[in-house]
Design an enzyme around this catalytic site. Structure first.
Site, PDB file in Angstrom:
ATOM      1  N   SER A  55       0.844  -1.187   0.000  1.00 25.34           N
ATOM      2  CA  SER A  55       0.000   0.000   0.000  1.00 25.34           C
ATOM      3  C   SER A  55       0.884   1.244   0.000  1.00 25.34           C
ATOM      4  O   SER A  55       2.105   1.165   0.131  1.00 25.34           O
ATOM      5  CB  SER A  55      -0.912  -0.006   1.229  1.00 25.34           C
ATOM      6  N   GLN A  57       1.634   3.608   2.053  1.00 26.00           N
ATOM      7  CA  GLN A  57       2.518   3.837   3.201  1.00 26.00           C
ATOM      8  C   GLN A  57       3.024   2.513   3.779  1.00 26.00           C
ATOM      9  O   GLN A  57       3.179   2.361   4.989  1.00 26.00           O
ATOM     10  CB  GLN A  57       1.799   4.660   4.265  1.00 26.00           C
ATOM     11  N   SER A  58       3.307   1.562   2.919  1.00 25.17           N
ATOM     12  CA  SER A  58       3.730   0.227   3.341  1.00 25.17           C
ATOM     13  C   SER A  58       5.065   0.244   4.082  1.00 25.17           C
ATOM     14  O   SER A  58       6.082   0.675   3.539  1.00 25.17           O
ATOM     15  CB  SER A  58       3.849  -0.673   2.104  1.00 25.17           C
ATOM     16  N   ASN A  59       5.058  -0.247   5.325  1.00 28.19           N
ATOM     17  CA  ASN A  59       6.301  -0.378   6.076  1.00 28.19           C
ATOM     18  C   ASN A  59       7.167  -1.485   5.479  1.00 28.19           C
ATOM     19  O   ASN A  59       8.400  -1.435   5.528  1.00 28.19           O
ATOM     20  CB  ASN A  59       6.008  -0.681   7.542  1.00 28.19           C
ATOM     21  N   CYS A  61       7.515  -2.129   2.303  1.00 26.34           N
ATOM     22  CA  CYS A  61       8.253  -1.570   1.170  1.00 26.34           C
ATOM     23  C   CYS A  61       9.422  -0.714   1.634  1.00 26.34           C
ATOM     24  O   CYS A  61      10.505  -0.744   1.028  1.00 26.34           O
ATOM     25  CB  CYS A  61       7.307  -0.769   0.288  1.00 26.34           C
TER      26      CYS A  61
END
Length: 328
Positions: A55, A57-59, A61
């Site tokens: 997503s 704000q993917s942590n 990623c």
């Protein structure tokens, strides 16, 4: 660590926290454990680029981008707008920009939900073809390093949390502090699956309880079970995974994945003021809402010992600032 103030305020079971938000890579989080295995696999396969999705704000990623740079690989991140946030340089995206990750933002038809795996892998294959035309050798991996597919042929994300359970056991068993329940935010399945398989392999009665953050149980529970079975097979463990052993609650999904409500804003402020502990608005905030509600409903015995695993995601707090401060 024991959450003494929260335990006292709830007048219920003992509550502890496992600080997997302090794992050391970038801003920390549970994905650091998974990447220890996934990066090794990519390097073993002579990859020079890693492609994944998540997503906005993917942590996951962010941590993958940091790990990629640490080991000399190029991170390519396909970020889907699964909630209505602007794709500005804030939160995780800011740090990814500083890491000079290749960030590709895509729209999704359905908001508040993870993209299905088949569609996501198809898009990643298209991105990979572009990288190959540049003479690069990409490694494709699923969101959270959870499900098999792309170039990850073994459940390495779940394997990492099998190992994490062994760490928890070593930290608690000798002192008589072994938890009766391990409580997590459950988003892509591997963390819960790894913990479950480890508890069963050790013959312990520790219950692994997941609070769903994106999907209803009928959709998500089979995914957790599949990952757990793949892990057991990989490790050559003869284990049966029963339906009632996959403990998931979908009552705390709220308005949907990544959608901040007054309840989420309040729980973040409450835990920060009570314990000085910062939760995130997408995962651990919802998990804590579920934990406190279940304590109040007498789901646990007062003699139980609960370990809340803080899985990270803290940088997203800043990206959601406008929504968080709008609630009193």
């Amino acid at each position: 660590y024991r959450l003494e103030n929260l335990t006292r305020k709830l007048a219920g079971p003992e509550i502890m926290v496992k600080r997997d938000d302090l794992t050391g890579l970038a801003f920390g989080g549970n994905k650091s454990r998974k990447l220890e295995f996934i990066m090794a696999d990519a390097l073993k396969k002579d990859s020079d680029t890693i492609i994944t999705w998540g997503s906005l704000q993917s942590n996951w990623c962010l941590q993958l981008a940091a790990a990629s740079r640490k080991y000399g690989l190029n991170p390519v991140l396909v970020l889907f707008k699964t909630y209505d946030l602007p794709a500005t340089w804030d939160g995780n995206i800011l740090v990814e920009k500083l890491l000079e990750a290749d960030i590709q933002v895509r729209e999704t038809e359905e908001k508040g939900k993870f993209l299905d795996q088949e569609t996501a892998f198809r898009i990643l294959q298209e991105v990979a073809e572009v990288e190959k035309q540049k003479g690069l050798k990409p490694y494709l991996v699923s969101v959270g390093g959870s499900v098999l597919g792309g170039d990850m042929k073994k459940p390495l994300g779940a394997l990492a949390y099998f190992e994490a359970f062994l760490e928890i056991y070593e930290q608690t068993a000798d002192s008589g502090q072994l938890p009766d329940h391990i409580f997590i935010a459950s988003g892509s399945g591997a963390t819960q699956a790894g913990l479950l398989v480890a508890a069963k392999a050790l013959g312990l009665k520790t219950r692994i309880t997941g609070i769903g953050v994106s999907d209803k149980n009928e959709e998500f529970s089979p995914m957790v079970k599949q990952i757990a079975l793949e892990l057991a097979e990989t490790m050559e463990l003869e284990l049966e995974i029963k339906e009632d052993e996959i403990v998931l609650f979908d009552e705390y999904l709220g308005a949907g994945y990544g959608l901040v409500t007054a309840e989420i804003a309040e729980i973040i402020k409450f835990i920060l003021r009570t314990e000085g502990l910062v939760l995130d608005p997408v995962y651990t905030g919802k998990a804590m809402i579920g934990l406190i509600d279940l304590v109040k409903k007498k789901y646990f015995s007062v003699t139980d010992r609960i370990l809340f695993v803080h899985t990270g995601g803290t940088p997203a707090l800043f990206a959601f600032k406008e929504k968080l401060v709008q609630y009193p």
